[in-house]
Scaffold this active site. Structure first.
Site, PDB file in Angstrom:
ATOM      1  N   LEU A   1      47.223  35.907  27.866  1.00 15.68           N
ATOM      2  CA  LEU A   1      45.649  36.018  27.252  1.00 15.68           C
ATOM      3  C   LEU A   1      44.511  37.067  28.410  1.00 15.68           C
ATOM      4  O   LEU A   1      43.806  36.854  26.895  1.00 15.68           O
ATOM      5  CB  LEU A   1      46.364  35.241  26.434  1.00 15.68           C
ATOM      6  CG  LEU A   1      46.503  34.478  25.555  1.00 15.68           C
ATOM      7  CD1 LEU A   1      47.277  33.082  24.980  1.00 15.68           C
ATOM      8  CD2 LEU A   1      48.008  35.740  24.833  1.00 15.68           C
ATOM      9  N   CYS A   2      44.166  37.021  28.973  1.00 15.61           N
ATOM     10  CA  CYS A   2      43.523  37.858  29.554  1.00 15.61           C
ATOM     11  C   CYS A   2      42.894  39.075  28.858  1.00 15.61           C
ATOM     12  O   CYS A   2      43.820  40.140  29.136  1.00 15.61           O
ATOM     13  CB  CYS A   2      43.216  37.246  31.123  1.00 15.61           C
ATOM     14  SG  CYS A   2      42.637  35.574  31.964  1.00 15.61           S
ATOM     15  N   HIS A   3      42.174  39.560  28.531  1.00 19.12           N
ATOM     16  CA  HIS A   3      41.581  41.410  28.726  1.00 19.12           C
ATOM     17  C   HIS A   3      41.729  41.904  30.275  1.00 19.12           C
ATOM     18  O   HIS A   3      41.054  41.136  31.020  1.00 19.12           O
ATOM     19  CB  HIS A   3      40.552  41.239  28.179  1.00 19.12           C
ATOM     20  CG  HIS A   3      40.589  40.981  26.542  1.00 19.12           C
ATOM     21  ND1 HIS A   3      40.075  39.770  25.949  1.00 19.12           N
ATOM     22  CD2 HIS A   3      41.081  41.545  25.207  1.00 19.12           C
ATOM     23  CE1 HIS A   3      40.398  38.995  24.719  1.00 19.12           C
ATOM     24  NE2 HIS A   3      40.743  40.422  24.748  1.00 19.12           N
TER      25      HIS A   3
ATOM     26  N   MET B   1      37.131  33.936  34.310  1.00 16.70           N
ATOM     27  CA  MET B   1      38.164  34.253  34.458  1.00 16.70           C
ATOM     28  C   MET B   1      38.935  34.264  36.120  1.00 16.70           C
ATOM     29  O   MET B   1      39.010  34.100  37.251  1.00 16.70           O
ATOM     30  CB  MET B   1      39.374  34.098  33.388  1.00 16.70           C
ATOM     31  CG  MET B   1      39.886  33.075  32.067  1.00 16.70           C
ATOM     32  SD  MET B   1      38.975  31.632  33.070  1.00 16.70           S
ATOM     33  CE  MET B   1      41.126  31.223  33.440  1.00 16.70           C
ATOM     34  N   GLU B   2      37.422  35.528  36.030  1.00 19.47           N
ATOM     35  CA  GLU B   2      38.141  36.643  36.683  1.00 19.47           C
ATOM     36  C   GLU B   2      36.994  35.860  38.361  1.00 19.47           C
ATOM     37  O   GLU B   2      37.876  35.797  39.364  1.00 19.47           O
ATOM     38  CB  GLU B   2      37.487  38.319  36.341  1.00 19.47           C
ATOM     39  CG  GLU B   2      37.947  38.342  35.939  1.00 19.47           C
ATOM     40  CD  GLU B   2      38.326  37.984  34.182  1.00 19.47           C
ATOM     41  OE1 GLU B   2      39.232  39.435  33.589  1.00 19.47           O
ATOM     42  OE2 GLU B   2      37.842  37.712  34.291  1.00 19.47           O
TER      43      GLU B   2
ATOM     44  N   ASP C   1      47.567  29.606  53.420  1.00 23.22           N
ATOM     45  CA  ASP C   1      48.772  30.546  53.678  1.00 23.22           C
ATOM     46  C   ASP C   1      48.588  31.178  55.074  1.00 23.22           C
ATOM     47  O   ASP C   1      49.196  30.619  56.097  1.00 23.22           O
ATOM     48  CB  ASP C   1      49.023  31.474  52.676  1.00 23.22           C
ATOM     49  CG  ASP C   1      49.994  32.547  53.181  1.00 23.22           C
ATOM     50  OD1 ASP C   1      51.390  31.787  52.909  1.00 23.22           O
ATOM     51  OD2 ASP C   1      50.356  33.584  53.341  1.00 23.22           O
TER      52      ASP C   1
END
EC number: 4.6.1.17
Length: 161
Positions: free
Chosen positions: A75-77, A113-114, A128
């Site tokens: 749902l993120c653009h 969010m980014e 990692d």
């Protein structure tokens, strides 16, 4: 209290329609930490890690992750980011690496969010690259530090947090 924007009247998940929103400059900063043994951190700092430059790799991973957030988080653009910056700093006094990300654009929706994705993926990349040396590293906390622009107004973490 605000309503959840990604839930419609029927209680179903949906993508928010931003077509009527005004374009504004929006910016967000986030941070993440990776805590490790002093020996592991020393290897990163002095560049003796056999996989190469850990910070450079984590920085690129964070930038790439910000650009692909819309593919990772439902749902993120998809956004046309104008700036993504990822800074990494060794904090030997705490046996950790601090990661801070910055995302900016001129658009109709925010970049929180980014920024969070950039910081998180940079932290995951450090893990990692160093897991062969130490498996019990700890990632976190990860948090939004600040956001500006948009209808909901500005946000900044209290300096005492």
């Amino acid at each position: 209290m605000s309503q959840l924007t990604h839930i419609n009247a029927a209680g179903e998940a949906h993508m928010v329609d931003v077509s009527a929103k005004a374009e504004t400059v929006r910016e967000a900063r986030a941070e993440a930490f990776v805590t490790m043994r002093s020996e592991t951190l020393a290897m990163i700092i002095d560049g003796s890690h056999h996989k190469g430059d850990v910070f450079a790799t984590a920085r690129i991973a964070g930038i790439q992750a910000a650009k692909r957030t819309w593919e990772l988080i439902p749902l993120c653009h998809p956004l046309l980011l104008s700036k993504v910056e990822v800074q990494l700093q060794a904090e030997p006094e705490h046996n950790r690496v601090r990661i801070e990300s910055l995302c900016r654009l001129t658009g109709k929706t925010g970049v929180e969010m980014e920024a969070l994705t950039a910081a998180s993926v940079a932290a995951l990349t450090i893990y990692d690259m160093c897991k062969a040396v130490q498996k019990d590293m700890v990632i976190g906390p990860v948090r939004l530090l600040a956001k500006s622009g948009g209808k909901s107004g500005d946000f900044k973490v209290d300096a005492h947090d």
